[in-house]
Scaffold this motif. Structure first.
Motif, PDB file in Angstrom:
ATOM      1  N   MET A 199       0.669  -1.082   0.061  1.00 54.40           N
ATOM      2  CA  MET A 199       0.030   0.002   0.144  1.00 54.40           C
ATOM      3  C   MET A 199       0.810   1.225  -0.081  1.00 54.40           C
ATOM      4  O   MET A 199       0.704   2.240  -0.838  1.00 54.40           O
ATOM      5  CB  MET A 199      -0.967   0.015   1.191  1.00 54.40           C
ATOM      6  N   ASN A 200       2.007   1.305   0.847  1.00 53.59           N
ATOM      7  CA  ASN A 200       2.743   2.563   0.880  1.00 53.59           C
ATOM      8  C   ASN A 200       3.499   2.812  -0.501  1.00 53.59           C
ATOM      9  O   ASN A 200       3.734   3.595  -0.822  1.00 53.59           O
ATOM     10  CB  ASN A 200       3.738   2.270   2.124  1.00 53.59           C
ATOM     11  N   ALA A 201       3.890   1.454  -1.104  1.00 52.76           N
ATOM     12  CA  ALA A 201       4.666   1.705  -2.323  1.00 52.76           C
ATOM     13  C   ALA A 201       3.803   2.195  -3.316  1.00 52.76           C
ATOM     14  O   ALA A 201       4.160   3.008  -3.960  1.00 52.76           O
ATOM     15  CB  ALA A 201       5.140   0.183  -2.666  1.00 52.76           C
ATOM     16  N   PHE A 202       2.422   1.534  -3.385  1.00 57.96           N
ATOM     17  CA  PHE A 202       1.596   2.360  -4.462  1.00 57.96           C
ATOM     18  C   PHE A 202       1.169   3.683  -4.128  1.00 57.96           C
ATOM     19  O   PHE A 202       1.171   4.545  -5.039  1.00 57.96           O
ATOM     20  CB  PHE A 202       0.383   1.443  -4.464  1.00 57.96           C
ATOM     21  N   ARG A 203       1.254   4.245  -2.759  1.00 59.34           N
ATOM     22  CA  ARG A 203       1.023   5.533  -2.705  1.00 59.34           C
ATOM     23  C   ARG A 203       2.187   6.439  -3.124  1.00 59.34           C
ATOM     24  O   ARG A 203       1.953   7.595  -3.342  1.00 59.34           O
ATOM     25  CB  ARG A 203       0.573   5.558  -0.954  1.00 59.34           C
ATOM     26  N   ARG A 204       3.344   5.713  -2.800  1.00 61.13           N
ATOM     27  CA  ARG A 204       4.506   6.454  -3.239  1.00 61.13           C
ATOM     28  C   ARG A 204       4.496   6.717  -4.557  1.00 61.13           C
ATOM     29  O   ARG A 204       5.130   7.841  -5.338  1.00 61.13           O
ATOM     30  CB  ARG A 204       5.727   6.218  -2.667  1.00 61.13           C
ATOM     31  N   LYS A 205       4.534   5.685  -5.520  1.00 62.63           N
ATOM     32  CA  LYS A 205       4.664   5.888  -7.028  1.00 62.63           C
ATOM     33  C   LYS A 205       3.553   5.458  -8.090  1.00 62.63           C
ATOM     34  O   LYS A 205       3.609   5.626  -8.879  1.00 62.63           O
ATOM     35  CB  LYS A 205       5.608   4.449  -7.339  1.00 62.63           C
ATOM     36  N   GLY A 206       2.395   5.169  -7.289  1.00 71.22           N
ATOM     37  CA  GLY A 206       0.986   4.885  -8.150  1.00 71.22           C
ATOM     38  C   GLY A 206       1.314   3.699  -8.599  1.00 71.22           C
ATOM     39  O   GLY A 206       2.128   2.887  -8.426  1.00 71.22           O
ATOM     40  N   TYR A 207       0.225   2.968  -9.414  1.00 67.29           N
ATOM     41  CA  TYR A 207       0.076   1.723  -9.714  1.00 67.29           C
ATOM     42  C   TYR A 207       0.897   1.461 -10.849  1.00 67.29           C
ATOM     43  O   TYR A 207       1.869   0.526 -10.807  1.00 67.29           O
ATOM     44  CB  TYR A 207      -1.395   1.384 -10.314  1.00 67.29           C
ATOM     45  N   GLU A 208       1.068   2.357 -11.968  1.00 69.05           N
ATOM     46  CA  GLU A 208       1.764   2.107 -13.051  1.00 69.05           C
ATOM     47  C   GLU A 208       3.242   2.156 -12.715  1.00 69.05           C
ATOM     48  O   GLU A 208       4.251   1.680 -13.364  1.00 69.05           O
ATOM     49  CB  GLU A 208       1.549   3.275 -14.296  1.00 69.05           C
ATOM     50  N   GLY A 209       3.664   3.318 -11.874  1.00 67.62           N
ATOM     51  CA  GLY A 209       5.001   3.532 -11.283  1.00 67.62           C
ATOM     52  C   GLY A 209       5.632   2.477 -10.646  1.00 67.62           C
ATOM     53  O   GLY A 209       6.675   2.472 -10.381  1.00 67.62           O
ATOM     54  N   THR A 210       4.881   1.534  -9.921  1.00 67.54           N
ATOM     55  CA  THR A 210       5.324   0.502  -9.094  1.00 67.54           C
ATOM     56  C   THR A 210       5.515  -0.674  -9.761  1.00 67.54           C
ATOM     57  O   THR A 210       4.466  -1.357 -10.311  1.00 67.54           O
ATOM     58  CB  THR A 210       4.364   0.461  -8.017  1.00 67.54           C
ATOM     59  N   SER A 211       6.811  -1.204  -9.911  1.00 68.02           N
ATOM     60  CA  SER A 211       6.973  -2.427 -10.640  1.00 68.02           C
ATOM     61  C   SER A 211       6.927  -3.533  -9.754  1.00 68.02           C
ATOM     62  O   SER A 211       6.791  -3.417  -8.424  1.00 68.02           O
ATOM     63  CB  SER A 211       8.297  -2.229 -11.151  1.00 68.02           C
ATOM     64  N   VAL A 212       6.652  -4.736 -10.085  1.00 69.87           N
ATOM     65  CA  VAL A 212       6.579  -5.968  -9.366  1.00 69.87           C
ATOM     66  C   VAL A 212       7.853  -6.065  -8.430  1.00 69.87           C
ATOM     67  O   VAL A 212       7.815  -6.285  -7.134  1.00 69.87           O
ATOM     68  CB  VAL A 212       6.534  -7.135 -10.285  1.00 69.87           C
ATOM     69  N   GLN A 213       9.151  -5.814  -8.999  1.00 70.93           N
ATOM     70  CA  GLN A 213      10.203  -5.673  -8.176  1.00 70.93           C
ATOM     71  C   GLN A 213      10.135  -4.585  -6.971  1.00 70.93           C
ATOM     72  O   GLN A 213      10.797  -4.763  -6.042  1.00 70.93           O
ATOM     73  CB  GLN A 213      11.295  -5.379  -9.189  1.00 70.93           C
ATOM     74  N   ARG A 250       5.685  11.881   1.484  1.00 77.11           N
ATOM     75  CA  ARG A 250       5.132  12.517   0.214  1.00 77.11           C
ATOM     76  C   ARG A 250       4.192  11.425  -0.179  1.00 77.11           C
ATOM     77  O   ARG A 250       4.079  11.268  -1.583  1.00 77.11           O
ATOM     78  CB  ARG A 250       5.934  13.034  -0.679  1.00 77.11           C
ATOM     79  N   GLN A 251       3.609  10.567   0.562  1.00 72.83           N
ATOM     80  CA  GLN A 251       2.548   9.271   0.050  1.00 72.83           C
ATOM     81  C   GLN A 251       1.223  10.177  -0.480  1.00 72.83           C
ATOM     82  O   GLN A 251       0.708  11.037   0.167  1.00 72.83           O
ATOM     83  CB  GLN A 251       2.520   8.302   1.124  1.00 72.83           C
ATOM     84  N   ALA A 252       0.641   9.718  -1.579  1.00 73.71           N
ATOM     85  CA  ALA A 252      -0.427  10.166  -2.129  1.00 73.71           C
ATOM     86  C   ALA A 252      -1.536   9.346  -1.447  1.00 73.71           C
ATOM     87  O   ALA A 252      -1.622   8.278  -0.982  1.00 73.71           O
ATOM     88  CB  ALA A 252      -0.423   9.915  -3.393  1.00 73.71           C
ATOM     89  N   CYS A 253      -2.818   9.970  -1.695  1.00 74.70           N
ATOM     90  CA  CYS A 253      -4.303   9.387  -1.409  1.00 74.70           C
ATOM     91  C   CYS A 253      -4.191   8.118  -2.438  1.00 74.70           C
ATOM     92  O   CYS A 253      -4.325   8.520  -3.495  1.00 74.70           O
ATOM     93  CB  CYS A 253      -5.170  10.469  -1.409  1.00 74.70           C
ATOM     94  N   LEU A 254      -4.369   7.029  -1.873  1.00 79.70           N
ATOM     95  CA  LEU A 254      -4.628   5.940  -2.637  1.00 79.70           C
ATOM     96  C   LEU A 254      -5.835   5.953  -3.530  1.00 79.70           C
ATOM     97  O   LEU A 254      -5.926   5.593  -4.743  1.00 79.70           O
ATOM     98  CB  LEU A 254      -4.289   4.663  -1.937  1.00 79.70           C
ATOM     99  N   ILE A 255      -6.780   6.633  -2.882  1.00 81.07           N
ATOM    100  CA  ILE A 255      -8.251   6.777  -3.657  1.00 81.07           C
ATOM    101  C   ILE A 255      -7.947   7.808  -4.810  1.00 81.07           C
ATOM    102  O   ILE A 255      -8.471   7.428  -5.876  1.00 81.07           O
ATOM    103  CB  ILE A 255      -9.084   7.069  -2.681  1.00 81.07           C
TER     104      ILE A 255
END
Length: 162
Positions: free
Chosen positions: A17-31, A101-106
């Motif tokens: 969740m925190n990784a997705f908040r930092r980079k978004g879905y597209e910006g977060t790789s499986v790695q 600087r984490q974004a709102c996941l929603i």
């Protein structure tokens, strides 16, 4: 015989969740998810099925951790004016204090995925509807206690049928 999961799913979802908040879905790789969770790629796929499956689990966690406590607070018995002030101050405080600087996941899901992912759209709709309903319930309570008169909105504005 099925293998026993060797990692704490809750901790992995929190980290994702925190990784997705930092980079978004597209910006977060499986790695990135492997690095954030400390869980191997194969184990993540076995537990969540896909990157999107982990994203949906992260959205559920975000709802549990941030949206539902806010809904409960709004449904509480506190005077509406104080309640709304507390919600606004806490929200701004959280944004200002967020050193990561984490974004709102929603919001991120809305801008990135809603238009082409029905599952994400359903998650976003569920979360925003519960927040909207809770906020909508506070407004009449404010009026009943006399701390907030009915707003003067021109009849031609959308939504002016309050």
């Amino acid at each position: 015989m099925a293998r026993v999961r060797e990692f704490d799913t809750e901790t992995a979802v929190d980290a994702a969740m925190n990784a997705f908040r930092r980079k978004g879905y597209e910006g977060t790789s499986v790695q990135d998810l492997v690095d954030a969770t400390g869980v191997g790629r194969g184990s993540l796929y076995a537990a969540f099925g896909s990157k999107e499956g982990l994203y949906l689990a992260a959205m559920d966690r975000y709802r549990e951790r941030y949206a539902l406590p806010l809904v409960e607070l709004l449904h509480g018995g506190a005077p509406a004016r104080e309640l709304l002030r507390e919600v606004m101050v806490a929200t701004v405080d959280g944004i200002v204090r967020d050193g990561g600087r984490q974004a709102c996941l929603i919001v991120g899901a809305t801008t990135e995925r809603v238009s082409h992912d029905a599952d994400v759209a359903a998650h976003v709709r569920s979360t925003t509807t519960s927040l909207e309903d809770a906020l909508r319930d506070v407004t009449p309570r404010r009026r009943r206690t006399g701390c907030c008169p009915r707003p003067v909105i021109p009849a031609t504005w959308p939504g002016s049928s309050w």
